[in-house]
Design a protein around this motif. Structure first.
Motif, PDB file in Angstrom:
ATOM      1  N   SER A 337      26.272  67.066  16.167  1.00  0.00           N
ATOM      2  CA  SER A 337      25.732  68.386  16.977  1.00  0.00           C
ATOM      3  C   SER A 337      27.611  68.632  17.548  1.00  0.00           C
ATOM      4  N   CYS A 338      27.789  70.204  17.619  1.00  0.00           N
ATOM      5  CA  CYS A 338      29.253  69.843  17.932  1.00  0.00           C
ATOM      6  C   CYS A 338      28.950  71.666  18.702  1.00  0.00           C
ATOM      7  N   ILE A 339      29.298  71.041  19.593  1.00  0.00           N
ATOM      8  CA  ILE A 339      29.656  72.991  20.795  1.00  0.00           C
ATOM      9  C   ILE A 339      30.332  73.342  20.332  1.00  0.00           C
ATOM     10  N   THR A 340      30.487  74.948  20.470  1.00  0.00           N
ATOM     11  CA  THR A 340      31.985  76.035  19.724  1.00  0.00           C
ATOM     12  C   THR A 340      32.988  75.790  20.731  1.00  0.00           C
ATOM     13  N   PRO A 341      34.482  75.428  20.001  1.00  0.00           N
ATOM     14  CA  PRO A 341      35.430  75.072  20.818  1.00  0.00           C
ATOM     15  C   PRO A 341      35.879  76.898  21.431  1.00  0.00           C
ATOM     16  N   LYS A 342      36.365  76.638  22.327  1.00  0.00           N
ATOM     17  CA  LYS A 342      36.225  78.598  22.736  1.00  0.00           C
ATOM     18  C   LYS A 342      38.534  78.575  23.032  1.00  0.00           C
ATOM     19  N   GLY A 343      38.629  77.535  22.215  1.00  0.00           N
ATOM     20  CA  GLY A 343      40.698  77.863  22.306  1.00  0.00           C
ATOM     21  C   GLY A 343      40.887  76.609  21.632  1.00  0.00           C
ATOM     22  N   ALA A 344      42.228  76.738  21.122  1.00  0.00           N
ATOM     23  CA  ALA A 344      42.728  76.067  20.195  1.00  0.00           C
ATOM     24  C   ALA A 344      42.360  76.250  19.174  1.00  0.00           C
ATOM     25  N   PHE A 345      42.644  74.883  18.560  1.00  0.00           N
ATOM     26  CA  PHE A 345      41.709  74.668  16.835  1.00  0.00           C
ATOM     27  C   PHE A 345      41.737  73.380  16.350  1.00  0.00           C
ATOM     28  N   TYR A 346      40.602  72.556  17.246  1.00  0.00           N
ATOM     29  CA  TYR A 346      39.653  72.092  17.036  1.00  0.00           C
ATOM     30  C   TYR A 346      38.741  71.957  17.229  1.00  0.00           C
ATOM     31  N   ALA A 347      37.807  71.261  16.689  1.00  0.00           N
ATOM     32  CA  ALA A 347      36.156  71.244  16.892  1.00  0.00           C
ATOM     33  C   ALA A 347      36.162  69.235  17.167  1.00  0.00           C
ATOM     34  N   PHE A 348      35.525  69.356  18.554  1.00  0.00           N
ATOM     35  CA  PHE A 348      35.143  67.820  19.043  1.00  0.00           C
ATOM     36  C   PHE A 348      33.751  67.438  19.091  1.00  0.00           C
ATOM     37  N   PRO A 349      32.956  67.567  17.373  1.00  0.00           N
ATOM     38  CA  PRO A 349      31.646  66.971  17.683  1.00  0.00           C
ATOM     39  C   PRO A 349      31.190  66.285  18.140  1.00  0.00           C
ATOM     40  N   LEU A 389      38.331  67.068  14.650  1.00  0.00           N
ATOM     41  CA  LEU A 389      38.954  68.038  13.350  1.00  0.00           C
ATOM     42  C   LEU A 389      39.950  68.963  13.851  1.00  0.00           C
ATOM     43  N   SER A 390      40.504  68.956  13.006  1.00  0.00           N
ATOM     44  CA  SER A 390      41.924  70.170  13.204  1.00  0.00           C
ATOM     45  C   SER A 390      41.175  71.397  12.041  1.00  0.00           C
ATOM     46  N   TYR A 391      40.714  72.170  12.657  1.00  0.00           N
ATOM     47  CA  TYR A 391      40.161  72.857  11.336  1.00  0.00           C
ATOM     48  C   TYR A 391      42.147  73.870  11.168  1.00  0.00           C
ATOM     49  N   ALA A 392      42.833  74.452  11.118  1.00  0.00           N
ATOM     50  CA  ALA A 392      43.745  74.363  10.472  1.00  0.00           C
ATOM     51  C   ALA A 392      44.637  73.516   9.155  1.00  0.00           C
ATOM     52  N   ASN A 393      43.614  74.443   8.761  1.00  0.00           N
ATOM     53  CA  ASN A 393      43.544  73.817   7.394  1.00  0.00           C
ATOM     54  C   ASN A 393      42.533  74.965   6.325  1.00  0.00           C
ATOM     55  N   SER A 394      42.545  75.045   5.120  1.00  0.00           N
ATOM     56  CA  SER A 394      41.740  75.810   4.633  1.00  0.00           C
ATOM     57  C   SER A 394      40.340  76.584   4.923  1.00  0.00           C
ATOM     58  N   ALA A 395      39.558  77.790   4.734  1.00  0.00           N
ATOM     59  CA  ALA A 395      37.663  77.289   5.024  1.00  0.00           C
ATOM     60  C   ALA A 395      37.058  76.822   3.629  1.00  0.00           C
ATOM     61  N   ASP A 396      38.283  76.699   1.768  1.00  0.00           N
ATOM     62  CA  ASP A 396      37.780  76.091   0.900  1.00  0.00           C
ATOM     63  C   ASP A 396      37.551  74.192   1.664  1.00  0.00           C
ATOM     64  N   ASN A 397      38.576  73.315   1.742  1.00  0.00           N
ATOM     65  CA  ASN A 397      39.134  72.497   2.536  1.00  0.00           C
ATOM     66  C   ASN A 397      38.357  72.231   3.385  1.00  0.00           C
ATOM     67  N   ILE A 398      38.238  72.977   4.020  1.00  0.00           N
ATOM     68  CA  ILE A 398      36.907  73.046   5.587  1.00  0.00           C
ATOM     69  C   ILE A 398      35.713  71.642   4.962  1.00  0.00           C
TER      70      ILE A 398
END
Length: 414
Positions: A337-349, A389-398
């Motif tokens: 379960s993952c809340i929506t991050p509000k800043g930076a470029f990380y998700a913390f599920p 997870l850092s989403y500093a990667n391409s959408a395809d890779n994500i």
């Protein structure tokens, strides 16, 4: 007759001694220094890729964009113009002036260039601030989960690391009430970070207002505000800088820089704003440790601040697209379960329902699924049960990475 042996021969006793233990001992502080495990994960991911394995890296926290061309060209021009020598220890004056002007543009706050220090990256400000206030018997408060270097450097100084809980139920913002309750007469420094690494949390203005109000009772407690992600907020959410509070300006150390905003991680360019009584301390540390930031990089930093800002807006807009994608896809995974991050470029599920411990899962995903992530405990005691997870990667890779995570979970249930 005394036998003189050649210098390149070593007697067996000496050799045995060196094989068992060294003849010197470092100070205890070096035994307390921790790690930033993101670099260990990066090294392992690189090793696996060199072995021919297909690795998608969602571990390392750096933009996947090139430094904008006009910034690169400014450094090249500086080199060609002969900017090859030492600069003032705290940075060239035009750059310090540009930092002050940029802060005023973004926050409305007047900052003297004479209180700005140009330093080689964000970590230097952390180290310097903690070194100034950390000693045995002192308490330093820091966010948990939070950037691991905070605790590492606190422990190096011998001070007591006091975690400020950063809770999912608070949207990964700090609680002013909880933070203030941790302060005692031994507290010397409070470290704050919003927008935050590793959680992507952004602390609301109301909480910051309450914290500043409560700190009136503790006038001898310094504050270090890590605002390196200050230009990366989403959904129209403004960044609230601690600089905008006159009540704490005389004890506030601001940490910021170019690494994230301008995709300049490898340039090692950071800056900090210091209270006047502490400024000479950072200048002397520079003289003793790094002399100055390399000259061409400073001219690149000047071009970044004074040149067009469209690349910043474009990069943040792309991160926003990926942010929504990563949250949507992660919430489809069993046990996640993952809340929506509000800043930076990380998700913390939250991965507690998978049955895996966080570091165990992160290691398995890298070795078996080819996806690099960071286990939550690498960011603190309260990080168990989460992955970064850092989403500093391409959408395809994500998409591919999260599909691989799903495939792994489907065949490795607990």
């Amino acid at each position: 007759m005394r036998l003189i042996r050649p210098r390149n021969q070593t007697d067996s006793a000496s050799a045995r001694h060196w094989g068992k233990k060294t003849l010197f001992q470092t100070t205890p502080g070096f035994g307390r220094i921790g790690e930033e495990n993101a670099f260990a994960v990066l090294a392992r991911a690189t090793e696996l890729a060199q072995q021919g394995k297909d690795i998608i890296n969602l571990g390392i926290g750096q933009p996947d964009f090139r430094t904008p061309d006009h910034i690169v060209e400014a450094a090249v021009k500086a080199l060609r113009d002969g900017e090859h020598g030492y600069t003032p220890a705290t940075g060239i004056k035009p750059l310090r002036e540009a930092v002050a002007a940029d802060i005023h543009r973004r926050t409305g706050v007047e900052v003297s260039p004479d209180l700005v220090a140009i330093v080689p990256g964000g970590k230097v400000t952390m180290f310097a601030a903690i070194l100034m206030f950390g000693e045995p018997g002192a308490d330093i408060l820091y966010p948990d989960p939070g950037f691991p270097i905070y605790r590492s450097m606190i422990e190096y100084t011998g001070a007591n690391p006091i975690p400020i809980p950063i809770r999912e139920e608070n949207g990964f913002a700090f609680s002013a009430e909880e933070t203030l309750a941790l302060i005692t007469p031994k507290t010397r420094l409070i470290i704050l970070n919003s927008p935050a690494n590793p959680t992507g949390g952004v602390t609301p203005k109301a909480e910051i207002d309450a914290l500043v109000k409560g700190l009136e009772k503790w006038p001898n407690v310094a504050i270090m505000s890590d605002e390196i992600y200050g230009q990366m907020t989403y959904d129209g959410l403004p960044h609230v800088s601690l600089l905008t509070y006159p009540e704490t300006r005389d004890r506030l150390i601001l940490l910021d820089g170019w690494s994230k905003t301008y995709a300049m991680t490898g340039w090692r360019m950071g800056y900090s704003v210091w209270p006047k009584p502490l400024y000479n301390n950072i200048r002397k540390l520079a003289v003793n440790a790094w002399s100055c930031v390399n000259s061409p990089a400073q001219f690149a930093g000047l071009a970044a601040l004074t040149g067009p800002q469209d690349s910043v807006a474009a990069m943040v807009a792309e991160f926003d697209v990926r942010r929504k994608l990563v949250v949507e896809e992660l919430n489809k995974l069993p046990g996640f379960s993952c809340i929506t991050p509000k800043g930076a470029f990380y998700a913390f599920p939250n991965i507690k329902d998978t049955g895996f411990k966080a570091k165990e899962l992160a290691s398995a995903l890298l070795e078996k699924a080819g996806v690099a992530t960071i286990g939550g405990p690498d960011f603190g005691i309260l990080g168990e049960g989460y992955l970064r997870l850092s989403y500093a990667n391409s959408a395809d890779n994500i998409r591919k990475a999260i599909q691989r995570i799903g495939d792994f979970l489907g065949s490795n249930t607990r």
